[in-house]
Design a protein around this motif. Sequence first.
Motif, PDB file in Angstrom:
ATOM      1  N   ARG A 163       0.716  -1.110  -0.042  1.00 29.30           N
ATOM      2  CA  ARG A 163      -0.162  -0.053  -0.123  1.00 29.30           C
ATOM      3  C   ARG A 163       0.957   1.493   0.002  1.00 29.30           C
ATOM      4  N   GLY A 164       2.038   1.136   0.567  1.00 27.07           N
ATOM      5  CA  GLY A 164       2.919   2.371   0.735  1.00 27.07           C
ATOM      6  C   GLY A 164       3.426   2.695  -0.697  1.00 27.07           C
ATOM      7  N   SER A 165       3.983   1.894  -1.322  1.00 25.10           N
ATOM      8  CA  SER A 165       4.802   2.181  -2.595  1.00 25.10           C
ATOM      9  C   SER A 165       4.040   1.886  -3.940  1.00 25.10           C
ATOM     10  N   LEU A 166       2.836   1.589  -3.727  1.00 27.56           N
ATOM     11  CA  LEU A 166       2.255   1.446  -5.106  1.00 27.56           C
ATOM     12  C   LEU A 166       1.333   2.825  -5.548  1.00 27.56           C
ATOM     13  N   ASN A 167       2.241   3.566  -6.057  1.00 34.64           N
ATOM     14  CA  ASN A 167       1.476   5.144  -6.449  1.00 34.64           C
ATOM     15  C   ASN A 167       1.135   4.916  -7.790  1.00 34.64           C
ATOM     16  N   PRO A 168       0.546   5.630  -8.229  1.00 30.48           N
ATOM     17  CA  PRO A 168      -0.286   5.741  -9.622  1.00 30.48           C
ATOM     18  C   PRO A 168       0.748   5.353 -10.860  1.00 30.48           C
ATOM     19  N   ALA A 169       2.135   5.871 -10.551  1.00 30.08           N
ATOM     20  CA  ALA A 169       2.962   5.675 -11.854  1.00 30.08           C
ATOM     21  C   ALA A 169       3.560   4.264 -11.876  1.00 30.08           C
ATOM     22  N   VAL A 170       3.727   3.603 -10.535  1.00 34.54           N
ATOM     23  CA  VAL A 170       4.173   2.289 -10.466  1.00 34.54           C
ATOM     24  C   VAL A 170       3.076   1.264 -10.856  1.00 34.54           C
ATOM     25  N   TYR A 171       1.802   1.518 -10.601  1.00 33.43           N
ATOM     26  CA  TYR A 171       0.746   0.926 -10.724  1.00 33.43           C
ATOM     27  C   TYR A 171       0.523   0.865 -12.483  1.00 33.43           C
ATOM     28  N   LEU A 172       0.732   2.292 -13.136  1.00 32.66           N
ATOM     29  CA  LEU A 172       0.588   2.129 -14.534  1.00 32.66           C
ATOM     30  C   LEU A 172       1.833   1.037 -15.134  1.00 32.66           C
ATOM     31  N   SER A 173       3.118   1.267 -14.418  1.00 32.62           N
ATOM     32  CA  SER A 173       3.991   0.507 -15.029  1.00 32.62           C
ATOM     33  C   SER A 173       3.918  -0.914 -14.946  1.00 32.62           C
ATOM     34  N   LEU A 174       3.219  -1.493 -13.726  1.00 30.10           N
ATOM     35  CA  LEU A 174       2.888  -3.151 -13.711  1.00 30.10           C
ATOM     36  C   LEU A 174       1.772  -3.271 -14.700  1.00 30.10           C
ATOM     37  N   ASP A 175       1.036  -2.537 -14.875  1.00 29.22           N
ATOM     38  CA  ASP A 175      -0.307  -2.547 -15.582  1.00 29.22           C
ATOM     39  C   ASP A 175       0.195  -2.982 -17.169  1.00 29.22           C
ATOM     40  N   LYS A 176       1.254  -2.048 -17.478  1.00 30.70           N
ATOM     41  CA  LYS A 176       2.003  -2.177 -19.043  1.00 30.70           C
ATOM     42  C   LYS A 176       2.631  -3.331 -19.077  1.00 30.70           C
ATOM     43  N   PHE A 177       3.324  -3.748 -17.962  1.00 34.29           N
ATOM     44  CA  PHE A 177       4.200  -4.966 -17.946  1.00 34.29           C
ATOM     45  C   PHE A 177       3.193  -6.210 -18.268  1.00 34.29           C
ATOM     46  N   LEU A 178       1.975  -6.228 -17.347  1.00 35.36           N
ATOM     47  CA  LEU A 178       1.422  -7.436 -17.357  1.00 35.36           C
ATOM     48  C   LEU A 178       0.617  -7.601 -18.685  1.00 35.36           C
ATOM     49  N   SER A 179      -0.034  -6.464 -19.367  1.00 37.85           N
ATOM     50  CA  SER A 179      -0.308  -6.173 -20.789  1.00 37.85           C
ATOM     51  C   SER A 179       0.493  -6.981 -21.755  1.00 37.85           C
ATOM     52  N   ARG A 180       1.612  -6.248 -21.526  1.00 37.38           N
ATOM     53  CA  ARG A 180       2.793  -6.999 -22.660  1.00 37.38           C
ATOM     54  C   ARG A 180       2.841  -8.311 -22.560  1.00 37.38           C
ATOM     55  N   VAL A 181       3.103  -8.729 -21.183  1.00 36.30           N
ATOM     56  CA  VAL A 181       3.009 -10.389 -21.087  1.00 36.30           C
ATOM     57  C   VAL A 181       1.798 -11.042 -21.788  1.00 36.30           C
ATOM     58  N   GLY A 182       0.566 -10.551 -21.364  1.00 31.32           N
ATOM     59  CA  GLY A 182      -0.514 -11.092 -22.080  1.00 31.32           C
ATOM     60  C   GLY A 182      -0.676 -11.150 -23.384  1.00 31.32           C
ATOM     61  N   ALA A 183      -0.079 -10.054 -23.962  1.00 31.68           N
ATOM     62  CA  ALA A 183      -0.036  -9.960 -25.647  1.00 31.68           C
ATOM     63  C   ALA A 183       0.937 -11.113 -25.873  1.00 31.68           C
ATOM     64  N   LEU A 184       1.959 -11.224 -25.504  1.00 33.40           N
ATOM     65  CA  LEU A 184       2.895 -12.334 -26.015  1.00 33.40           C
ATOM     66  C   LEU A 184       2.251 -13.573 -25.724  1.00 33.40           C
ATOM     67  N   LEU A 185       1.705 -13.965 -24.843  1.00 35.40           N
ATOM     68  CA  LEU A 185       1.021 -15.299 -24.442  1.00 35.40           C
ATOM     69  C   LEU A 185      -0.079 -15.667 -25.486  1.00 35.40           C
ATOM     70  N   ILE A 186      -0.724 -14.442 -26.017  1.00 30.32           N
ATOM     71  CA  ILE A 186      -1.615 -14.895 -27.165  1.00 30.32           C
ATOM     72  C   ILE A 186      -1.033 -14.731 -28.469  1.00 30.32           C
ATOM     73  N   ALA A 187       0.097 -14.286 -28.831  1.00 40.77           N
ATOM     74  CA  ALA A 187       0.718 -13.892 -29.935  1.00 40.77           C
ATOM     75  C   ALA A 187       0.784 -14.948 -31.079  1.00 40.77           C
ATOM     76  N   ARG A 188       0.676 -16.234 -30.596  1.00 40.36           N
ATOM     77  CA  ARG A 188       0.659 -17.208 -31.592  1.00 40.36           C
ATOM     78  C   ARG A 188      -0.768 -18.009 -31.685  1.00 40.36           C
ATOM     79  N   TYR A 189      -1.980 -17.220 -31.377  1.00 39.22           N
ATOM     80  CA  TYR A 189      -3.087 -17.730 -31.426  1.00 39.22           C
ATOM     81  C   TYR A 189      -3.354 -17.712 -32.880  1.00 39.22           C
ATOM     82  N   ARG A 190      -3.959 -18.708 -33.571  1.00 36.64           N
ATOM     83  CA  ARG A 190      -4.335 -18.749 -34.932  1.00 36.64           C
ATOM     84  C   ARG A 190      -6.086 -19.231 -34.982  1.00 36.64           C
TER      85      ARG A 190
END
Length: 142
Positions: free
Chosen positions: A115-142
Amino acid sequence: MVLTDENKAHVKSTWANVSSNAEAFGAEALNRLFAAHPTTKTYFCHFDLKPDSAHIKAHGKKVVDALTVAVNHIDDMSSALSKLSDLHAEKLRVDPVNFGLLAHCILVTIAAHNRGSLNPAVYLSLDKFLSRVGALLIARYR
Ligand code: HNI
């Protein structure tokens, strides 16, 4: 989705706490996923889905450990996640919408314990990271 140097630094600094609690954080994120989005349980019908089951703990740890590998290879995540990408695309065939749901549950879990360290900028960074991981995990769907 491009991660800036600042995004990467935020993810790395937050992840030290996550990776050292991999089983607990992973299990909590899965339990949040199954409670908030019960349809996701269909992929895990072979698991004991009671919240503190050995299956949930072991799988939660696997998911967080895989994310730790991605953090440790944050400049080359597509190679680091290549095998998992194949698995999710060719064998598991998880509906892509579920990656966003799990990412949100992982973020809520991290937020609840930082709770102390998760400010909006850090939250945004984690959100981008997890979105990128998700995008990579579905990248080979056909
Ligand atoms: Ni996913 C297996 C990582 C999202 C359903 N998953 C794995 C494994 C890892 C993993 C690691 C174990 C691979 C192995 O044993 O070789 N999964 C990840 C990561 C994400 C993710 C890093 C996103 C952050 N998986 C999802 C989502 C679902 C999902 C969103 C469905 C809701 N995963 C599965 C299923 C398995 C799985 C099902 C197989 C479980 C088993 O053991 O039978």
